[in-house]
Scaffold this motif. Structure first.
Motif, short mmCIF file in Angstrom:
data_model
loop_
_atom_site.label_atom_id
_atom_site.label_comp_id
_atom_site.label_asym_id
_atom_site.label_seq_id
_atom_site.Cartn_x
_atom_site.Cartn_y
_atom_site.Cartn_z
N ASP A 72 -17.62 -25.00 -14.98
CA ASP A 72 -18.04 -26.33 -14.55
C ASP A 72 -17.31 -26.80 -13.29
O ASP A 72 -17.19 -27.98 -13.02
N LYS A 73 -16.84 -25.82 -12.49
CA LYS A 73 -16.04 -26.13 -11.31
C LYS A 73 -16.82 -25.80 -10.03
O LYS A 73 -17.87 -25.19 -10.06
N VAL A 95 -13.88 -30.24 -9.68
CA VAL A 95 -14.84 -30.45 -10.77
C VAL A 95 -16.21 -30.72 -10.17
O VAL A 95 -16.32 -31.48 -9.21
N GLN A 96 -17.22 -30.08 -10.73
CA GLN A 96 -18.59 -30.33 -10.27
C GLN A 96 -18.98 -31.75 -10.64
O GLN A 96 -18.68 -32.21 -11.74
#
Length: 104
Positions: A72-73, A95-96
């Motif tokens: 999720d990065k 972080v996305q």
């Protein structure tokens, strides 16, 4: 899945071209000692169990455990002041951003 910014993709292209890697070569992210953080290196090809992210002429190889951690990065490049006072570019993990959900 790890997202890669356009700036990071350009940096990877430059690194792999300058290193004269063979076609299919790319940036490899591994965690030889997870407590010490991640290690970035250039690789001519992925390891057997690497997760391969490829597109727009850029390849990134992730160790399976790294692929889970970075799921999720986002991989980006940010300017940082070097020890000599000059700016240098460094890869950074963030972080996305999640798309905003409409409220009901």
């Amino acid at each position: 899945m790890l997202a890669i910014t356009d700036v990071a993709a350009e940096a990877i292209k430059t690194l792999t071209t300058d290193a004269e890697l063979p076609d299919g070569g790319g940036l490899r992210i591994s965690a030889p000692d997870p407590e010490q953080g991640l290690e970035l290196s250039l690789a001519g090809q992925p390891s057997t169990d690497d997760v391969v992210l490829a597109g727009d002429g850029v390849s990134v190889f992730l160790e399976p455990v790294v692929a889970q951690v970075l799921d999720d990065k986002v991989l980006d490049v940010q300017p940082v002041a070097g020890s000599d006072g000059e700016q240098e570019l460094r890869f950074a993990i963030g972080v996305q951003e999640q798309p905003e959900q409409p409220q009901a």
